[in-house]
Scaffold this motif. Sequence first.
Motif, PDB file in Angstrom:
ATOM      1  N   HIS A 166       0.832  -1.198   0.000  1.00 61.24           N
ATOM      2  CA  HIS A 166       0.000   0.000   0.000  1.00 61.24           C
ATOM      3  C   HIS A 166       0.872   1.256   0.000  1.00 61.24           C
ATOM      4  CE1 HIS A 166      -3.322  -2.691   1.251  1.00 61.24           C
ATOM      5  NE2 HIS A 166      -4.137  -1.730   0.831  1.00 61.24           N
ATOM      6  N   SER A 167       1.841   1.268   0.892  1.00 61.06           N
ATOM      7  CA  SER A 167       2.682   2.460   1.033  1.00 61.06           C
ATOM      8  C   SER A 167       3.490   2.711  -0.235  1.00 61.06           C
ATOM      9  CB  SER A 167       3.614   2.289   2.239  1.00 61.06           C
ATOM     10  OG  SER A 167       2.875   2.083   3.433  1.00 61.06           O
ATOM     11  N   ALA A 168       4.023   1.643  -0.838  1.00 62.80           N
ATOM     12  CA  ALA A 168       4.777   1.801  -2.073  1.00 62.80           C
ATOM     13  C   ALA A 168       3.879   2.311  -3.195  1.00 62.80           C
ATOM     14  CB  ALA A 168       5.413   0.469  -2.462  1.00 62.80           C
ATOM     15  N   ALA A 169       2.660   1.793  -3.277  1.00 60.50           N
ATOM     16  CA  ALA A 169       1.714   2.242  -4.294  1.00 60.50           C
ATOM     17  C   ALA A 169       1.313   3.690  -4.060  1.00 60.50           C
ATOM     18  CB  ALA A 169       0.484   1.342  -4.307  1.00 60.50           C
ATOM     19  N   ARG A 170       1.123   4.083  -2.811  1.00 60.73           N
ATOM     20  CA  ARG A 170       0.724   5.452  -2.492  1.00 60.73           C
ATOM     21  C   ARG A 170       1.843   6.441  -2.845  1.00 60.73           C
ATOM     22  NH1 ARG A 170      -3.464   6.213   0.588  1.00 60.73           N
ATOM     23  NH2 ARG A 170      -3.182   4.201   1.643  1.00 60.73           N
ATOM     24  N   ALA A 171       3.091   6.006  -2.684  1.00 57.65           N
ATOM     25  CA  ALA A 171       4.226   6.861  -3.003  1.00 57.65           C
ATOM     26  C   ALA A 171       4.583   6.814  -4.487  1.00 57.65           C
ATOM     27  CB  ALA A 171       5.443   6.450  -2.167  1.00 57.65           C
ATOM     28  N   GLY A 172       4.017   5.891  -5.225  1.00 55.57           N
ATOM     29  CA  GLY A 172       4.332   5.756  -6.639  1.00 55.57           C
ATOM     30  C   GLY A 172       5.716   5.197  -6.886  1.00 55.57           C
ATOM     31  N   ASN A 173       6.245   4.444  -5.911  1.00 57.05           N
ATOM     32  CA  ASN A 173       7.593   3.905  -6.009  1.00 57.05           C
ATOM     33  C   ASN A 173       7.540   2.568  -6.750  1.00 57.05           C
ATOM     34  OD1 ASN A 173      10.237   2.997  -5.608  1.00 57.05           O
ATOM     35  ND2 ASN A 173      10.374   3.996  -3.610  1.00 57.05           N
ATOM     36  N   LEU A 174       7.746   2.616  -8.062  1.00 56.44           N
ATOM     37  CA  LEU A 174       7.638   1.422  -8.906  1.00 56.44           C
ATOM     38  C   LEU A 174       8.671   0.368  -8.507  1.00 56.44           C
ATOM     39  CD1 LEU A 174       6.425  -0.069 -11.321  1.00 56.44           C
ATOM     40  CD2 LEU A 174       8.010   1.184 -12.805  1.00 56.44           C
ATOM     41  N   GLY A 175       9.879   0.795  -8.165  1.00 53.74           N
ATOM     42  CA  GLY A 175      10.907  -0.164  -7.787  1.00 53.74           C
ATOM     43  C   GLY A 175      10.531  -0.934  -6.539  1.00 53.74           C
ATOM     44  N   ALA A 176       9.978  -0.222  -5.546  1.00 55.18           N
ATOM     45  CA  ALA A 176       9.565  -0.893  -4.319  1.00 55.18           C
ATOM     46  C   ALA A 176       8.427  -1.861  -4.582  1.00 55.18           C
ATOM     47  CB  ALA A 176       9.148   0.147  -3.276  1.00 55.18           C
ATOM     48  N   VAL A 177       7.514  -1.433  -5.424  1.00 53.93           N
ATOM     49  CA  VAL A 177       6.377  -2.307  -5.768  1.00 53.93           C
ATOM     50  C   VAL A 177       6.879  -3.584  -6.435  1.00 53.93           C
ATOM     51  CG1 VAL A 177       4.351  -2.534  -7.253  1.00 53.93           C
ATOM     52  CG2 VAL A 177       4.695  -0.442  -5.942  1.00 53.93           C
ATOM     53  N   MET A 178       7.791  -3.450  -7.398  1.00 62.12           N
ATOM     54  CA  MET A 178       8.305  -4.618  -8.110  1.00 62.12           C
ATOM     55  C   MET A 178       9.062  -5.545  -7.168  1.00 62.12           C
ATOM     56  SD  MET A 178       9.592  -2.793 -11.640  1.00 62.12           S
ATOM     57  CE  MET A 178      10.239  -4.324 -12.284  1.00 62.12           C
ATOM     58  N   GLU A 179       9.858  -4.964  -6.242  1.00 66.10           N
ATOM     59  CA  GLU A 179      10.626  -5.805  -5.323  1.00 66.10           C
ATOM     60  C   GLU A 179       9.717  -6.554  -4.355  1.00 66.10           C
ATOM     61  OE1 GLU A 179      14.423  -5.518  -2.277  1.00 66.10           O
ATOM     62  OE2 GLU A 179      14.133  -4.052  -3.892  1.00 66.10           O
TER      63      GLU A 179
ATOM     64  N   GLU B 226      -9.374  -0.370   1.019  1.00 67.88           N
ATOM     65  CA  GLU B 226      -8.657  -0.171  -0.237  1.00 67.88           C
ATOM     66  C   GLU B 226      -7.558  -1.214  -0.409  1.00 67.88           C
ATOM     67  OE1 GLU B 226      -7.128   3.643   0.543  1.00 67.88           O
ATOM     68  OE2 GLU B 226      -9.018   4.726   0.191  1.00 67.88           O
ATOM     69  N   THR B 227      -7.470  -1.789  -1.605  1.00 68.24           N
ATOM     70  CA  THR B 227      -6.336  -2.650  -1.944  1.00 68.24           C
ATOM     71  C   THR B 227      -5.194  -1.778  -2.457  1.00 68.24           C
ATOM     72  OG1 THR B 227      -7.094  -2.965  -4.212  1.00 68.24           O
ATOM     73  CG2 THR B 227      -7.893  -4.537  -2.572  1.00 68.24           C
ATOM     74  N   ALA B 228      -4.019  -2.375  -2.607  1.00 68.94           N
ATOM     75  CA  ALA B 228      -2.891  -1.621  -3.140  1.00 68.94           C
ATOM     76  C   ALA B 228      -3.165  -1.154  -4.568  1.00 68.94           C
ATOM     77  CB  ALA B 228      -1.625  -2.486  -3.093  1.00 68.94           C
ATOM     78  N   LEU B 229      -3.874  -1.974  -5.356  1.00 64.11           N
ATOM     79  CA  LEU B 229      -4.227  -1.579  -6.721  1.00 64.11           C
ATOM     80  C   LEU B 229      -5.151  -0.374  -6.712  1.00 64.11           C
ATOM     81  CD1 LEU B 229      -4.160  -2.159  -9.767  1.00 64.11           C
ATOM     82  CD2 LEU B 229      -6.125  -3.674  -9.431  1.00 64.11           C
ATOM     83  N   TYR B 230      -6.099  -0.348  -5.801  1.00 60.57           N
ATOM     84  CA  TYR B 230      -7.009   0.794  -5.656  1.00 60.57           C
ATOM     85  C   TYR B 230      -6.224   2.072  -5.379  1.00 60.57           C
ATOM     86  CZ  TYR B 230     -10.863   3.647  -3.797  1.00 60.57           C
ATOM     87  OH  TYR B 230     -11.777   4.637  -3.562  1.00 60.57           O
ATOM     88  N   VAL B 231      -5.256   1.983  -4.466  1.00 59.04           N
ATOM     89  CA  VAL B 231      -4.462   3.157  -4.090  1.00 59.04           C
ATOM     90  C   VAL B 231      -3.686   3.668  -5.292  1.00 59.04           C
ATOM     91  CG1 VAL B 231      -2.559   3.962  -2.651  1.00 59.04           C
ATOM     92  CG2 VAL B 231      -4.302   2.451  -1.674  1.00 59.04           C
ATOM     93  N   ALA B 232      -3.035   2.762  -6.039  1.00 57.53           N
ATOM     94  CA  ALA B 232      -2.259   3.170  -7.205  1.00 57.53           C
ATOM     95  C   ALA B 232      -3.154   3.807  -8.264  1.00 57.53           C
ATOM     96  CB  ALA B 232      -1.518   1.976  -7.779  1.00 57.53           C
ATOM     97  N   ALA B 233      -4.352   3.242  -8.476  1.00 59.21           N
ATOM     98  CA  ALA B 233      -5.282   3.805  -9.465  1.00 59.21           C
ATOM     99  C   ALA B 233      -5.801   5.164  -9.013  1.00 59.21           C
ATOM    100  CB  ALA B 233      -6.442   2.830  -9.690  1.00 59.21           C
ATOM    101  N   GLU B 234      -6.067   5.299  -7.722  1.00 55.83           N
ATOM    102  CA  GLU B 234      -6.589   6.564  -7.194  1.00 55.83           C
ATOM    103  C   GLU B 234      -5.566   7.690  -7.356  1.00 55.83           C
ATOM    104  OE1 GLU B 234      -8.875   8.052  -3.158  1.00 55.83           O
ATOM    105  OE2 GLU B 234      -7.246   6.603  -2.981  1.00 55.83           O
ATOM    106  N   TYR B 235      -4.301   7.367  -7.166  1.00 48.73           N
ATOM    107  CA  TYR B 235      -3.255   8.379  -7.275  1.00 48.73           C
ATOM    108  C   TYR B 235      -2.769   8.568  -8.706  1.00 48.73           C
ATOM    109  CZ  TYR B 235      -2.799   9.078  -2.269  1.00 48.73           C
ATOM    110  OH  TYR B 235      -3.030   9.417  -0.968  1.00 48.73           O
ATOM    111  N   GLY B 236      -3.225   7.743  -9.628  1.00 46.75           N
ATOM    112  CA  GLY B 236      -2.925   7.940 -11.037  1.00 46.75           C
ATOM    113  C   GLY B 236      -1.549   7.492 -11.471  1.00 46.75           C
TER     114      GLY B 236
END
Length: 529
Positions: free
Chosen positions: A41-54, A76-86
């Motif tokens: 969730h936190s990685a998705a909210r920050a938009g940190n693609l590297g953290a998400v992939m790891e 909210e799921t992590a996907l929801y958070v990433a979609a909400e933040y664009g």
Amino acid sequence: MQDFFFLINGSNESPGRQHSPVPRKKMTKQLTGKKDDTPLHSAARAGNLGAVMEILTGTREEDLKELLEKQNQPGETALYVAAEYGYVDVVREMMKYYALADAGIKARNGFDAFHVAAKQGDIEILRVLMEARPELSMTVDLSNTTAVHTAATQGHIEIVNFLLDAGSSLATIAKSNGKTALHSAARNGHVEVVQALLTMEPGISTRIDQKGQTALHMAVKGQNIEVVEELVVAEPSSIVRLLLRHSRTDVKAVKRTTETALDSAEKTHPEIAVILQDHGVQNAKTIQPLEINPARELKQTVSDVKHEVHHQLEHTRQTRKRVKGIASRLNKMHAEGLNNAINSTTVVAVLIASVAFAAIYTVPGEYVDVPNEIPPGQSLGEANVSPKAPFIIFFVFDSIALFISLAVVVVQTSVVAIESKAKKQMMTVINKLMWIACALVSVAFLALSFVVAGEREKWLAIGVTFIGATIMVTTFGTMCYWVIKHRIEASNMKNIRRSSLGSRSRSFSFSVLSETEIINSDCKKMYAI
């Protein structure tokens, strides 16, 4: 786990591992975490693609599904958070791991990732989600609101066009209160959205909500003149009603092609034709009767017959469909009834075998069990009443009942019948064996009652014999009557089937009636086998 947080925050990292966050498209949200957020969730909210992939690649496969489904306190799921933040790249990477069911998990506000992107007008997120899971466009929230409806309410014309191109039928889906996307767009004065919806689905202009309101009513409430004009063009019936209320409107006008307004409406707008008929508008034949034309009359007759045949065929098809559904349900009940009968027979067979076995060793008068006091002519362990005729009858009949019951138990526990016909045949034989076993146990009991009652009270045994014989004879007689009756009815129905199959000139109604009769005869509420 600490490495995940370091990646998310972008601090305490070696130059080789550091990943810059994906640029955010909108700064409408704060980057503060929420209760029960996971590292993903936190990685998705920050938009940190590297953290998400790891995180995704470093999680064991058996734990990955649980991680993707994990919801924070707002649901909210992590996907929801990433979609909400664009974050487009983050969403694209995460959709490689999300199944359809997991991607459609709704937050407590009723929105999933697809809906929240549609609400915010984020066309790029929607494209990524649609490429991975096109079925997400059909999801609805708690009030049955589609993503098209959500985008139409917000006035996002680009989103509406994109989703309508993916599936125009989305515009026809109404909320729980009956309002369509057109209702909401009209109420909020979104002219372009109204035009797009009417272009794709003109028929929704006449849809009404639970209060009986059309989109035109909602547009009037919104006080947007352009929207009202669009809906009046799309809903000609409203203009027709206004004209019919005008006192100077000539409802009997006949144009050069010898057609009134009713004749024209019947060809193109049947719903308007109903309105005209309600206001007394007549067709040209009624106003100006034409001379009888044999060719025209024949053509009209052929057309009427064709229409009637089509109606009859459609009615027959619907009837057959209903009959098949009823037959399926009745066959299921029939199979359940047979299974219950088989189970009951097994239990009864075990019970009779147990009683018959125990009765042999608990006869009245007991046994010769004292070695020093053996009566003349008897042996050790012999029943004291063994020389008597009632005991001999009891012994023979009880033994036969025991072995019949044991044979039934063996068959029931060894033979597996799949088809209903095979089950019925097996139950027919087993039931008759159980009848015999019950009759033998009854005779054994009555025979032993003469021993128990003794010579002085012999009348008791006679009375019990009379009562028991009456009950059993009545029961077996009734069951035989039902069996014979069922066999006769089944035979008659077979003859009806053969005659109906052999007759090629039977009507549609007879065919449907025959199927109904067959179902009623095969799946009765009660019958004996």
